[in-house]
Write a protein that holds these residues in place. Structure first.
Motif, PDB file in Angstrom:
ATOM      1  N   LEU A   1       0.817  -1.206   0.000  1.00 25.36           N
ATOM      2  CA  LEU A   1       0.000   0.000   0.000  1.00 25.36           C
ATOM      3  C   LEU A   1       0.855   1.261   0.000  1.00 25.36           C
ATOM      4  O   LEU A   1       0.511   2.247  -0.663  1.00 25.36           O
ATOM      5  N   MET A   2       1.972   1.240   0.712  1.00 25.68           N
ATOM      6  CA  MET A   2       2.867   2.399   0.706  1.00 25.68           C
ATOM      7  C   MET A   2       3.476   2.608  -0.676  1.00 25.68           C
ATOM      8  O   MET A   2       3.580   3.746  -1.155  1.00 25.68           O
ATOM      9  N   ALA A   3       3.879   1.521  -1.339  1.00 22.79           N
ATOM     10  CA  ALA A   3       4.447   1.633  -2.685  1.00 22.79           C
ATOM     11  C   ALA A   3       3.391   2.134  -3.665  1.00 22.79           C
ATOM     12  O   ALA A   3       3.683   2.972  -4.526  1.00 22.79           O
ATOM     13  N   PHE A   4       2.180   1.649  -3.545  1.00 23.65           N
ATOM     14  CA  PHE A   4       1.099   2.113  -4.408  1.00 23.65           C
ATOM     15  C   PHE A   4       0.823   3.592  -4.193  1.00 23.65           C
ATOM     16  O   PHE A   4       0.638   4.354  -5.138  1.00 23.65           O
ATOM     17  N   PHE A   5       0.822   4.038  -2.943  1.00 20.11           N
ATOM     18  CA  PHE A   5       0.607   5.449  -2.624  1.00 20.11           C
ATOM     19  C   PHE A   5       1.704   6.314  -3.224  1.00 20.11           C
ATOM     20  O   PHE A   5       1.430   7.377  -3.789  1.00 20.11           O
ATOM     21  N   VAL A   6       2.942   5.878  -3.129  1.00 18.20           N
ATOM     22  CA  VAL A   6       4.059   6.642  -3.695  1.00 18.20           C
ATOM     23  C   VAL A   6       3.918   6.735  -5.211  1.00 18.20           C
ATOM     24  O   VAL A   6       4.145   7.802  -5.801  1.00 18.20           O
ATOM     25  N   CYS A   7       3.516   5.650  -5.866  1.00 19.65           N
ATOM     26  CA  CYS A   7       3.328   5.671  -7.325  1.00 19.65           C
ATOM     27  C   CYS A   7       2.223   6.644  -7.723  1.00 19.65           C
ATOM     28  O   CYS A   7       2.369   7.407  -8.683  1.00 19.65           O
ATOM     29  N   VAL A   8       1.125   6.644  -7.001  1.00 18.53           N
ATOM     30  CA  VAL A   8       0.026   7.562  -7.291  1.00 18.53           C
ATOM     31  C   VAL A   8       0.459   9.000  -7.048  1.00 18.53           C
ATOM     32  O   VAL A   8       0.139   9.906  -7.830  1.00 18.53           O
ATOM     33  N   LEU A   9       1.198   9.236  -5.986  1.00 14.70           N
ATOM     34  CA  LEU A   9       1.674  10.582  -5.681  1.00 14.70           C
ATOM     35  C   LEU A   9       2.631  11.088  -6.752  1.00 14.70           C
ATOM     36  O   LEU A   9       2.535  12.237  -7.191  1.00 14.70           O
ATOM     37  N   VAL A  10       3.533  10.239  -7.211  1.00 12.08           N
ATOM     38  CA  VAL A  10       4.464  10.632  -8.283  1.00 12.08           C
ATOM     39  C   VAL A  10       3.690  10.944  -9.556  1.00 12.08           C
ATOM     40  O   VAL A  10       3.972  11.940 -10.232  1.00 12.08           O
ATOM     41  N   TYR A  11       2.690  10.122  -9.890  1.00 15.68           N
ATOM     42  CA  TYR A  11       1.880  10.372 -11.086  1.00 15.68           C
ATOM     43  C   TYR A  11       1.138  11.707 -10.963  1.00 15.68           C
ATOM     44  O   TYR A  11       1.070  12.481 -11.922  1.00 15.68           O
TER      45      TYR A  11
END
Length: 57
Positions: A20-30
């Motif tokens: 979930l943390m990795a997914f959040f970081v990916c969404v934030l970068v996008y």
């Protein structure tokens, strides 16, 4: 390999948070990527561009 309920729970407790943390970081970068700014600004104002007038009787 046999997966029982306890094995699945242990796996989800240990790796679910990292997923979930990795997914959040990916969404934030996008969302904060500079080339996406124009797309998000256009989406922000597109609802208000048309049909944003009071209803006439």
């Amino acid at each position: 390999m046999d997966f029982d309920h306890n094995a699945v729970v242990a796996f989800s407790k240990s790796w679910g948070l990292f997923y979930l943390m990795a997914f959040f970081v990916c969404v934030l970068v996008y969302a904060l990527w500079p080339s996406n700014r124009a797309r998000f600004d256009r989406a922000k104002h597109s609802i208000l561009d048309r049909d944003d007038t009071p209803w006439q009787k």
